[in-house]
Design a protein around this motif. Structure first.
Motif, short mmCIF file in Angstrom:
data_model
loop_
_atom_site.label_atom_id
_atom_site.label_comp_id
_atom_site.label_asym_id
_atom_site.label_seq_id
_atom_site.Cartn_x
_atom_site.Cartn_y
_atom_site.Cartn_z
N SER A 100 -11.97 -8.13 -11.04
CA SER A 100 -11.53 -9.13 -9.70
C SER A 100 -12.72 -10.05 -9.53
O SER A 100 -12.04 -10.95 -8.93
CB SER A 100 -11.95 -8.78 -8.55
OG SER A 100 -13.08 -7.85 -8.07
N ASP A 107 -1.58 -3.93 -7.52
CA ASP A 107 -1.34 -4.76 -7.47
C ASP A 107 -0.84 -5.33 -8.39
O ASP A 107 -1.24 -4.37 -9.69
CB ASP A 107 -3.48 -4.52 -7.27
CG ASP A 107 -3.88 -6.13 -7.70
OD1 ASP A 107 -3.13 -6.77 -8.40
OD2 ASP A 107 -5.02 -6.05 -7.94
N TYR A 159 -9.65 0.49 -0.51
CA TYR A 159 -8.67 1.41 -0.63
C TYR A 159 -9.56 1.72 -2.54
O TYR A 159 -9.59 1.27 -3.39
CB TYR A 159 -7.43 0.86 -1.48
CG TYR A 159 -6.26 1.12 -0.36
CD1 TYR A 159 -5.64 1.50 -0.14
CD2 TYR A 159 -6.32 -0.59 -0.59
CE1 TYR A 159 -4.90 1.12 1.48
CE2 TYR A 159 -6.06 -0.99 1.72
CZ TYR A 159 -5.01 0.17 1.67
OH TYR A 159 -4.45 -0.43 2.68
N ARG A 162 -15.14 1.25 -7.00
CA ARG A 162 -14.11 0.57 -5.51
C ARG A 162 -14.87 1.08 -4.41
O ARG A 162 -14.64 0.46 -3.04
CB ARG A 162 -13.26 1.10 -5.38
CG ARG A 162 -12.29 0.36 -7.69
CD ARG A 162 -11.22 0.97 -7.24
NE ARG A 162 -10.40 0.41 -5.96
CZ ARG A 162 -10.03 -0.61 -6.08
NH1 ARG A 162 -10.19 -1.90 -6.80
NH2 ARG A 162 -9.43 -1.07 -4.83
N SER A 203 -4.18 0.96 -13.84
CA SER A 203 -4.90 1.20 -12.32
C SER A 203 -6.01 1.20 -13.05
O SER A 203 -6.53 1.70 -13.93
CB SER A 203 -3.60 2.34 -12.18
OG SER A 203 -2.36 2.16 -12.23
N THR A 246 0.67 -1.15 -0.38
CA THR A 246 0.25 0.48 -0.04
C THR A 246 0.32 0.67 0.03
O THR A 246 1.79 1.19 -0.01
CB THR A 246 -0.85 0.13 1.03
OG1 THR A 246 -0.28 0.78 2.35
CG2 THR A 246 -1.83 -0.87 1.68
N VAL A 303 -3.37 4.06 -1.36
CA VAL A 303 -3.09 3.40 -2.62
C VAL A 303 -2.89 2.23 -2.36
O VAL A 303 -2.33 1.96 -1.65
CB VAL A 303 -2.56 3.35 -4.21
CG1 VAL A 303 -3.39 4.91 -4.88
CG2 VAL A 303 -0.86 3.66 -3.37
N ARG A 304 -3.71 0.80 -2.53
CA ARG A 304 -3.68 -0.92 -3.49
C ARG A 304 -2.59 -0.81 -3.94
O ARG A 304 -2.99 -0.45 -5.38
CB ARG A 304 -4.16 -1.35 -2.87
CG ARG A 304 -4.18 -2.94 -3.05
CD ARG A 304 -3.63 -2.99 -1.67
NE ARG A 304 -4.20 -4.56 -1.35
CZ ARG A 304 -3.64 -4.49 -0.08
NH1 ARG A 304 -2.45 -4.49 -0.06
NH2 ARG A 304 -4.66 -5.52 0.74
N GLY A 324 -1.71 -0.69 -10.76
CA GLY A 324 -1.28 -1.91 -11.55
C GLY A 324 0.00 -1.44 -12.40
O GLY A 324 0.68 -0.93 -12.03
N MET A 353 -14.45 -1.67 -1.75
CA MET A 353 -13.06 -1.51 -1.69
C MET A 353 -12.04 -0.55 -0.84
O MET A 353 -12.83 0.49 -0.57
CB MET A 353 -12.42 -1.83 -2.76
CG MET A 353 -12.92 -2.47 -4.09
SD MET A 353 -12.39 -4.33 -3.37
CE MET A 353 -13.75 -4.87 -4.93
N LEU A 361 -5.96 1.25 -7.02
CA LEU A 361 -5.13 0.16 -7.14
C LEU A 361 -4.28 0.72 -8.58
O LEU A 361 -4.39 1.44 -9.69
CB LEU A 361 -6.55 -0.73 -7.86
CG LEU A 361 -5.63 -1.79 -7.38
CD1 LEU A 361 -6.29 -2.75 -7.01
CD2 LEU A 361 -6.36 -2.63 -9.25
#
Length: 156
Positions: free
Chosen positions: A81, A29, A116, A111, A35, A11, A26-27, A121, A114, A119
């Protein structure tokens, strides 16, 4: 000469200066190609010869309480997801992380459920960062230390 890569954790905290959104959690991934940014009320406006895309960011996470309208966007198909394909709009904007401003693409996604709102990417991570999932908020920690050092130098 090969450039050294910053290590990024699972994160982090970033800024989106063009959107007026700062200190955004932010996460990371590495399984996601692009993103994604949480948006609501995304709608296409077809006035005149150039379509416009309108959207709102996540005010619950500190985003400005206003709508944004862009003309530079595209439409793409993304596997979400859950593994289902869905149509999403993609915008380009700047993100500030590790003191660097990077112009990158974000798909506009729901999101809401979620933790965050953003995301990050592979397209953003590639050739810039190494991911260490045992770490977190490394950019924010680095920024905090730099701010603290700068403040300490200016003390009488």
């Amino acid at each position: 000469m090969k450039q050294s890569l910053d290590i990024i954790g699972a994160t982090d905290i970033v800024d989106l200066p063009d959107l007026g959104w700062y200190d955004v959690p932010v996460r990371i991934d590495s399984g996601a190609t692009t993103s994604a940014i949480h948006c609501s009320r995304v709608r296409l406006i077809k006035e005149g010869d150039k379509p416009q895309l309108c959207f709102y960011l996540d005010t619950k996470k500190g985003a400005p309480q206003q709508s944004f309208t862009v003309t530079d966007f595209k439409e793409t198909i993304v596997r979400n997801s859950s593994g289902k394909e869905e149509k999403r709009y993609v915008i380009k904007t700047k993100i500030t992380i590790f003191g660097k401003k990077i112009r990158t693409e974000f798909s506009l996604a729901n999101r809401r459920k979620m933790r965050y709102p953003i995301l990050l990417g592979r397209k953003l991570l590639k050739k810039r960062f190494l991911v260490d999932v045992s770490q977190k908020d490394l950019s924010a920690i680095k920024r905090s230390k730099a701010s603290h050092r700068s403040h300490a130098r200016h003390q009488p």
